[in-house]
Enzyme design. Structure first.
Site, PDB file in Angstrom:
ATOM      1  N   GLY A 144      57.728   5.860  35.256  1.00 36.82           N
ATOM      2  CA  GLY A 144      57.916   7.258  34.921  1.00 36.82           C
ATOM      3  C   GLY A 144      56.573   7.929  34.677  1.00 36.82           C
ATOM      4  N   CYS A 145      56.554   9.251  34.764  1.00 36.24           N
ATOM      5  CA  CYS A 145      55.286   9.974  34.623  1.00 36.24           C
ATOM      6  C   CYS A 145      54.717   9.850  33.214  1.00 36.24           C
ATOM      7  CB  CYS A 145      55.475  11.438  35.002  1.00 36.24           C
ATOM      8  SG  CYS A 145      56.853  12.267  34.175  1.00 36.24           S
ATOM      9  N   TYR A 146      55.530  10.113  32.190  1.00 35.14           N
ATOM     10  CA  TYR A 146      55.036  10.006  30.823  1.00 35.14           C
ATOM     11  C   TYR A 146      54.611   8.570  30.469  1.00 35.14           C
ATOM     12  CZ  TYR A 146      56.996  14.676  29.761  1.00 35.14           C
ATOM     13  OH  TYR A 146      57.283  16.024  29.716  1.00 35.14           O
ATOM     14  N   PRO A 147      55.431   7.559  30.774  1.00 35.87           N
ATOM     15  CA  PRO A 147      55.009   6.190  30.446  1.00 35.87           C
ATOM     16  C   PRO A 147      53.732   5.766  31.157  1.00 35.87           C
ATOM     17  CG  PRO A 147      57.363   6.257  30.801  1.00 35.87           C
ATOM     18  CD  PRO A 147      56.835   7.589  31.226  1.00 35.87           C
ATOM     19  N   THR A 148      53.478   6.298  32.348  1.00 31.42           N
ATOM     20  CA  THR A 148      52.243   5.940  33.046  1.00 31.42           C
ATOM     21  C   THR A 148      51.037   6.240  32.165  1.00 31.42           C
ATOM     22  OG1 THR A 148      53.189   6.231  35.253  1.00 31.42           O
ATOM     23  CG2 THR A 148      50.805   6.445  35.060  1.00 31.42           C
TER      24      THR A 148
END
Length: 316
Positions: A122-126
């Site tokens: 996911g974008c945030y977890p990256t």
């Protein structure tokens, strides 16, 4: 490795934001074939099954339930099953799927290359994992430390309804969301950061199309040995030394950061803003939520999964 002369890829859900981004990036790569279902047979399971059996890799740009169905269909093909890259949330914490963040540790890219099935992050977890995992591995942040992750994204990461609302001018200039503290990105954020205490995650969206900042505040005097900000920066720099896409950038006294500088790239920048007199620091990741946070990361994983660089070099 390929079923034909060139590796063939099918994007299941290519009309969505992530699918369109992946297709656009793949069209710029030489030495691959992009395959699609006849629009009239788009909802025909047998048409999809036949195409899956005829390609080397399928990218799933689908809602979670549909992604699980597509994965089951691919698995039923046995020896004809293609490799899968899932851009949904469905398989990100599944132990049978490789996590598609090649920079996670020194062995992760090889794990992705060998995997039949890979889950795109996911974008945030990256951004959150990129900041936290090296510091937990280095012992600078205990695994059970209370962590808060704050983030802001452009509205393109919020799906069709959010995009339409912002582009129509009916959405607010800025808003917090996920305030029930059950955001779907939390499981992967915790798992791959190797945190034993569940972090607090507070996402937000701004009135701009794309670009993301992920920030993690720290009281340094609550960490073992009260490390300085420079030590955190050094640990991150050591972890990402030689990385093509992730760079640790010195703050050089800057006290501001905007989210759009890396738009339309697969790059991610990490920074440590610190005040050693106050024993405080803020870790910040900047990335494009549609690039390293979605389509760019997917193409990076596709290249690894299909060994495209070597294949293209041989073809040349």
């Amino acid at each position: 490795m390929a079923k034909g002369s060139l590796p063939a890829i099918f994007i299941d859900g290519e009309a969505g934001t992530t699918g369109l981004g992946i297709r656009q990036r793949l069209e710029a790569l030489p030495g691959i074939q992009l395959r699609s279902i006849d629009p009239e047979r788009r909802k025909d399971p047998e048409a999809k099954r036949a195409l899956m059996a005829d390609v080397d890799l399928v990218v799933l740009c689908l809602p979670d339930a549909a992604a699980k169905e597509a994965a089951a269909m691919a698995a039923s093909l046995g020896k004809d099953a293609p490799k899968l890259l899932d851009a949904s949330t469905a398989h990100r914490v599944d132990p049978d799927w490789a996590f598609g963040f090649p920079e996670l540790n020194p062995a992760q890219a090889a794990k992705i290359a060998a995997a039949q099935n890979v889950a795109n992050p996911g974008c945030y977890p990256t951004g959150g994992i990129a900041l936290l995992r090296p510091l937990v591995d280095a012992g600078l942040i205990p695994a059970d430390h209370p962590i808060t992750v704050n983030a802001v994204s452009g509205y393109s990461g919020g799906g069709k309804a959010m995009i339409e609302g912002y582009e129509a001018g009916t959405s607010p200039a800025f808003e917090l969301y996920g305030l029930g503290l059950e955001h779907k990105h939390l499981p992967e954020l915790q798992l791959y950061s190797t945190l034993t205490r569940r972090p607090i995650f507070v996402p937000s969206v701004g009135n701009y199309r794309q670009g993301m900042l992920v920030s993690i505040p720290l009281h340094l005097d609550t960490l073992p040995g009260t490390p300085k900000a420079s030590q955190l920066e050094a640990a991150l720099a050591a972890h990402y030394a030689g990385s093509e896409w992730v760079k640790v950038v010195p703050t050089a006294g800057n006290a501001k950061l905007e989210p759009e500088a890396l738009n339309d790239t697969n790059a991610m920048e990490l920074r440590v803003f610190g005040n050693d007199d106050r024993h405080q620091a803020v870790l910040v990741a900047r990335l494009d939520n549609l690039g390293k946070g979605a389509s760019g990361a997917a193409v990076q994983n596709i290249r690894i999964m299909l060994n495209l660089q070597a294949h293209q070099a041989a073809a040349a």
